[in-house]
Structure formats: C-alpha cells, structure tokens
Design an enzyme around this catalytic site. Structure first.
Site, PDB file in Angstrom:
ATOM      1  N   ASP A  23      34.381  33.835  42.430  1.00 19.09           N
ATOM      2  CA  ASP A  23      34.667  35.252  42.655  1.00 19.09           C
ATOM      3  C   ASP A  23      34.438  35.609  44.120  1.00 19.09           C
ATOM      4  OD1 ASP A  23      35.378  35.655  40.080  1.00 19.09           O
ATOM      5  OD2 ASP A  23      33.616  36.814  39.501  1.00 19.09           O
ATOM      6  N   THR A  76      38.591  41.399  36.791  1.00 15.35           N
ATOM      7  CA  THR A  76      39.183  41.265  35.457  1.00 15.35           C
ATOM      8  C   THR A  76      38.632  42.305  34.489  1.00 15.35           C
ATOM      9  OG1 THR A  76      37.520  39.573  34.993  1.00 15.35           O
ATOM     10  CG2 THR A  76      39.651  38.812  35.681  1.00 15.35           C
ATOM     11  N   THR A  77      37.323  42.511  34.544  1.00 15.01           N
ATOM     12  CA  THR A  77      36.731  43.492  33.636  1.00 15.01           C
ATOM     13  C   THR A  77      37.267  44.881  33.958  1.00 15.01           C
ATOM     14  OG1 THR A  77      34.762  42.124  33.808  1.00 15.01           O
ATOM     15  CG2 THR A  77      34.537  44.176  32.614  1.00 15.01           C
ATOM     16  N   ASP A 137      31.484  37.124  33.063  1.00 14.59           N
ATOM     17  CA  ASP A 137      32.810  37.105  33.655  1.00 14.59           C
ATOM     18  C   ASP A 137      33.863  37.497  32.617  1.00 14.59           C
ATOM     19  OD1 ASP A 137      34.317  36.479  35.987  1.00 14.59           O
ATOM     20  OD2 ASP A 137      35.093  34.749  34.906  1.00 14.59           O
TER      21      ASP A 137
HETATM   22  P1  ADP Z   1      35.069  42.702  37.505  1.00  9.25           P
HETATM   23  O1  ADP Z   1      35.307  41.624  36.480  1.00  9.25           O
HETATM   24  O2  ADP Z   1      35.973  43.858  37.283  1.00  9.25           O
HETATM   25  O3  ADP Z   1      35.073  42.196  38.896  1.00  9.25           O
HETATM   26  P2  ADP Z   1      32.230  43.045  37.848  1.00  9.25           P
HETATM   27  O4  ADP Z   1      31.227  42.837  36.772  1.00  9.25           O
HETATM   28  O5  ADP Z   1      32.329  42.048  38.935  1.00  9.25           O
HETATM   29  O6  ADP Z   1      33.622  43.249  37.155  1.00  9.25           O
HETATM   30  O7  ADP Z   1      31.934  44.467  38.468  1.00  9.25           O
HETATM   31  C1  ADP Z   1      32.678  44.999  39.499  1.00  9.25           C
HETATM   32  C2  ADP Z   1      32.276  46.430  39.729  1.00  9.25           C
HETATM   33  O8  ADP Z   1      30.894  46.512  40.094  1.00  9.25           O
HETATM   34  C3  ADP Z   1      33.040  47.055  40.866  1.00  9.25           C
HETATM   35  O9  ADP Z   1      33.507  48.308  40.478  1.00  9.25           O
HETATM   36  C4  ADP Z   1      32.019  47.159  41.971  1.00  9.25           C
HETATM   37  O10 ADP Z   1      32.273  48.246  42.846  1.00  9.25           O
HETATM   38  C5  ADP Z   1      30.768  47.368  41.201  1.00  9.25           C
HETATM   39  N1  ADP Z   1      29.547  47.047  41.963  1.00  9.25           N
HETATM   40  C6  ADP Z   1      29.233  45.921  42.596  1.00  9.25           C
HETATM   41  N2  ADP Z   1      28.005  45.993  43.186  1.00  9.25           N
HETATM   42  C7  ADP Z   1      27.529  47.234  42.906  1.00  9.25           C
HETATM   43  C8  ADP Z   1      26.327  47.940  43.193  1.00  9.25           C
HETATM   44  N3  ADP Z   1      25.360  47.399  43.914  1.00  9.25           N
HETATM   45  N4  ADP Z   1      26.195  49.191  42.736  1.00  9.25           N
HETATM   46  C9  ADP Z   1      27.165  49.740  41.990  1.00  9.25           C
HETATM   47  N5  ADP Z   1      28.315  49.143  41.663  1.00  9.25           N
HETATM   48  C10 ADP Z   1      28.517  47.899  42.106  1.00  9.25           C
HETATM   49 MG    MG Z   2      33.754  40.960  39.844  1.00  8.67          MG
END
Ligand code: ADP
Ligand code: MG
Length: 549
Positions: free
Chosen positions: A396, A96-97, A63
């Site tokens: 989340d 956030t990322t 996270d």
């Molecule tokens: P954040 O802290 O920004 O929410 P995450 O680690 O939760 O970061 O990643 C979010 C990103 O992962 C988003 O851009 C989302 O579209 C992408 N994502 C989620 N599931 C998948 C998947 N199955 N395949 C590709 N990208 C994905």
């Molecule tokens: Mg996320």
C-alpha cells in the site's frame, strides 16, 4: 393468469427470477452488507478481521481487498462490490475499503429516493452528474507534490500503512519505501514513471519489523545446492536456466532393462558422462553462477562444485523474471542454447546464512546488478501472519507513493477531502433543476460516510465530529479533517490533517469515487435478476437487516 388459460413459460423451470423493486432491494441489500462488512476496518483505528479458509489457513488483515477476496462471496450484486475493490487495487493499489463503503452509502441513499418514488434512471443520471462534477472539484482540492519533497512522500507512505500492524515501525518502513521508489523512479517527458516491478519483496521470519531493509540488488530465499560450492562469487556471470540439470526430464526419460552387472555399470557411466557434459556446457559458457528454475541432479551438483560454480535450484519463475531484468541475463530453456551472450552480470553473488531462527536457511544476495534499479525490500517480522500484513502495508505504501509521484497531486486525509467535496457538490446541486438535484444531494451526503466511519472506528461520536468538521469547512479550512493519531486520550481531534501529515494521493480518491459511483449506478439500473439454479444460493431472500444505522 386465469385458470382457463395455459400459463406461458418463456424460461425453463429451474430458473429463479426476481423483478422490479424486489430485485433492486435485494441487490442493494447485498451490496450494503458487503460495505458493512469492511466498514470496521477503515482507517488507522480500524479493526482487523480473521479469515479462516476451507483448509484452515488463517489470515489476519485490515486490508479491504484481501478480506473480500477471501470471503468467497456468492451473491451477484455483492460480487460486483468485490470487483470494485479489485479494480481499485489493480488501478491504484489502495483505497479499497473507501471505495466499497462509498458505494454502499450511495446505494443506501439511492434506496431512500426509490422509496420516494424517484425513478432509478433519474437517480442514476443525478449520480453520474455528481460523479463528474466531483472529479472536477477534486482537482481544485489537490496540492502539488514532487520527488524532492521527501518528507511529504514519507507522510503519504505512512498514511497508507497505518492500521496495518506497521504502526511501531512506520517511520522506518516509510524510509525504506520512499528510498526504494526514488531509486527506481524515472523522469520522462510525460512526467514521472515508476516501474514497481523493479522492487522485489522478499519475506523473512525472525527479527523484528524494524529490521526490514532495502537492498540494492535481488535477494532470493535460496541457498547453494552443494556445500563445496563457493559461498560468494565476485564478478558473477550468471546463467539463468529454465531447464533442469538432470537426465530424468520427460523428454529423455527412457526405460532400460539391464541383464548383467557390467551393463548397469555402463549405464551409470553413461549417465555420469551426460551430466558431466551438461556441466561442461555451463562451464564453457563462462558462467560462474547458475540459477536454475528446475532441479539439479546430485552428480551434476558435485561437478558444478568442482568447477567452483555456485548453483541454486528451484528458483520461483517470478524471481527468474526479476533476475533476468536485474542482471541482463536471458532465461535459457535448453542447455545447448547457453552461451556467453545469454549470461547476466552482478558484482557479487553471496549466500548469507542466518542463524538463531527456526528457518536456518540461507538467503542469496545478488548485488551490484547490471540494472542498478533492481531493488529488494527484505521484510522481517516475528511470525508469518505479521509478515504478511506488513507486506500488504508495504505494498500500500509503495502504491500510494507511486501514484502520488506519477500524478504529482495529493489531498488531505482523515475525511477532509470528502467533507470539502461534499460542501462544494451541495453548492453545485443548488444550480440543478428537477429531481436530479435530489440525487446530486444524495451523492454529496454519501461522501460523509468516510469521516463518519473513521470517527466510529476510533470510538468517537460521529455526529459531534461531523458537525465540527462541517463548521470548519464553512470557515474555508479545506484541509481540516479528523486526526485519530494525535490526542490519543480523546481518540482523536479535528485538525489540519495535511499539516499533520495525513496525506493521500488524489488519484486514489478519484478512482474510489469513479468506481463507487459506477457500481452504484449499475446496481441501481438492474430491475430483473434471472438466475439459473446452478448458481444456487446466489439469490437470498430480501429481508430486514438488523443493527443498521
Ligand atoms: P482503504 O482500504 O480505503 O485505503 P484504510 O484502512 O487504509 O482504507 O483507511 C484509509 C482512510 O484512513 C483514509 O480516508 C485516510 O485519510 C484515513 N486516515 C489515515 N490516517 C489517518 C489518521 N491519522 N487520522 C484519521 N484518518 C486517517
Ligand atoms: Mg489504505
């Protein structure tokens, strides 16, 4: 300054100062380092970080905001990056990322323009134009979602949770999350409102994640204070006490000097009488359950038990507030104020002992509450680290489903949104004259950092992926992105991510764009850093950065 003139000092000696290009370079470098740090955690295939704090506590997480928070970052510009993550978390609860990585790439691209002697003000202006336009375009890319579309909502929740150790139980957890939200959601004239405070998260170590459950009512990690008390009370009339049921609180603590044995007895009798009076006050109010935020004296426990009252002590203050909301009770800070009016109601209060785990403690279930919207998600998992990460995943999930419902708009994930936005921003850029066009293009270019990073983290070739993605978007397939969950053998494939259930709330994307561009602009506009040496170590020398792509 020449030798014959005295130097002029306008600042005290212990001040560090960095001006112009040096200041910019240093700030941008620090900000990019922050982005670089969280980059590997983006997406379902992102890696975790293990953080060990000064007292040795370990957090294993994926996270963004948790990582940055625990890192105790010092550099002022880097701290601004941490702030974006925090704002993002506070405003929308996810992304956030994404926000931090995007800000990092915006600054990297800005630096190239600075090297080409484009003035930071021009870049800032271009970025601002692009950010505004991006928000406008975003709305065109969004798809409507409503509370009836339960499957879509679950997909939103799953997209938010993946990569956070929740993988194997994501269906179950999404069920729990969506059910919880649909129960607390309210339809108002201004649209859908979800009061997330109605959903309490309680953690229990022991069983597997898949045993996480949704309970209507409140569950607290407490057990009755005396074994003779009833383990369950039907038609519970609940007193919420903010004060201790004991004599030794500071206001009544007095010293007595005792000289004869009968005096001691008299003193004990008096103590006993006072405690008995306190219990009588509780009894007279009509309460049959007491949830006390402070302590309960052993003697009082005994009297409460004889009255058949179920009592619990040292309830967390955050739980007290949730209990007040759920049962309709008022938290009473003086026993003398307690009356039937202050009591709350629940159909059943029940202590449940769980066996076979290292914590044999019971849980107190308060169900059939006056406020039917009061819910608890009882999170289970094998170890504390697992549970904590699942808790963050659930938060989340809740956050994402809430904003999706409240704003009613979602977009395709896996970089689909970012690539389409890039395409349209570039077209828009063509109509802009002057050097600002370069900045608008730099902004558009920065957006591809999201699919690029998703690809890198899945072990795919980012160039190949980006080329194919862009080709698809040229064919107007605007929901096509990188799906890293399907086709596991190759690490992922380009697909209609919306159709594949990789769905995110529009608002998270908008907020990420907004905060990333704001912080990038702010950092760009700084050309003078004046730091008193007390904030020591906050201005590391600018230098090369190895291994940067
Ligand atoms: P954040 O802290 O920004 O929410 P995450 O680690 O939760 O970061 O990643 C979010 C990103 O992962 C988003 O851009 C989302 O579209 C992408 N994502 C989620 N599931 C998948 C998947 N199955 N395949 C590709 N990208 C994905
Ligand atoms: Mg996320």
């Amino acid at each position: 300054m020449t030798n014959d003139k005295q130097p002029v000092y306008i600042l005290p000696e212990n001040i560090q100062r960095m001006i112009g290009r040096d200041a910019q370079r240093n700030n941008i470098l620090a900000a990019r380092l922050v982005a670089e740090t969280v980059k590997t955690t983006l997406g379902p295939k992102g890696m975790d970080k293990m953080l060990v704090n000064s007292v040795g506590d370990i957090t294993v997480t994926n996270d963004g905001v948790t990582i940055l928070d625990e890192m105790e970052i010092e550099h002022p510009a880097a701290k601004m990056m941490v702030e974006i993550a925090k704002t993002q978390e506070a405003e929308v609860g996810d992304g956030t990322t994404t926000a931090v990585i995007l800000a990092g790439r915006l600054l990297e691209n800005a630096e190239r323009l600075l090297d080409e002697k484009i003035h930071p003000t021009v870049i800032a202006r271009g970025y601002r134009i692009a950010a505004e336009k991006a928000q406008e375009i975003s709305k065109d890319l969004a798809i409507k979602i409503s509370p009836e579309q339960i499957n879509l909502l679950k997909q939103v929740s799953m997209t938010a949770m993946v990569g956070k150790g929740a993988e194997q139980a994501k269906e179950k957890l999404s069920d729990v999350v969506v059910n919880a939200i649909l129960q607390v959601m309210e339809k108002t004239e201004e649209g859908i409102k979800v009061d997330k405070d109605n959903i309490k998260l309680e953690k229990r170590k022991g069983e597997g994640i898949e045993n996480t459950e949704l309970i209507s009512g409140i569950v607290i990690d407490k057990e009755k204070v005396h074994s003779d008390m009833p383990s369950q009370v039907k038609n519970a009339k609940i007193a919420l006490l903010g004060a201790a049921v004991e004599l030794k609180n500071p206001e009544t603590d007095t010293k007595v000097s005792i000289t004869a044995p009968d005096q001691l007895q008299a003193f004990l009798d008096q103590e006993d009488r006072l405690l008995r009076d306190m219990v009588a006050k509780i009894k007279n109010s009509g309460a049959n359950v007491v949830l006390c935020q402070k302590g309960i004296d052993d003697i009082a426990q005994y009297y409460l038990a004889t009255e058949g009252i179920l009592a619990v002590r040292r309830v967390k203050s955050s739980d007290m507030e949730k209990l007040a909301k759920a049962t309709g009770a008022r938290i009473v800070s003086k026993l003398s104020e307690l009356s039937v009016k202050e009591l709350g109601f629940a159909a059943l209060v029940k202590e449940v002992k769980e066996q076979g785990f290292d914590s044999s403690e019971g849980l107190l279930y308060i169900t059939g509450c006056k406020n039917p919207k009061a819910l608890t998600i009882l999170i289970r998992g094998s170890t504390e680290h697992v549970i904590d990460e699942i808790e963050r995943a659930i938060k989340d999930g809740i956050g994402d489903v809430c904003v999706a419902l409240e704003k009613g708009l979602v977009v395709a994930g896996g970089g689909a949104f970012e690539i389409e936005l890039q395409k349209r921003l570039r077209r828009f850029g063509q109509g802009i004259r002057g050097r600002e066009q370069l900045a608008v293009n730099a902004f558009a270019d920065a957006l591809e950092v999201i699919p690029r990073t998703l690809a890198e983290n899945a072990g795919l070739d980012p160039i190949e992926i980006l080329t194919e993605l862009k080709a698809r978007h040229e064919e107007n397939k605007f929901t096509f992105g990188l799906d890293v969950s399907s086709n596991a053998s190759s690490g992922g494939e380009i697909n209609d991510t919306f159709g594949k259930g990789i769905i995110e709330p529009l608002e998270i994307k908008i907020q990420a764009l907004r905060s990333a561009s704001e912080v990038a602009i702010m950092i760009l506009r700084i050309d003078d850093v004046i730091a008193s040496s007390k904030s020591g170590g906050s201005m590391p020398p600018a230098g090369g950065m190895g291994g940067y792509d």
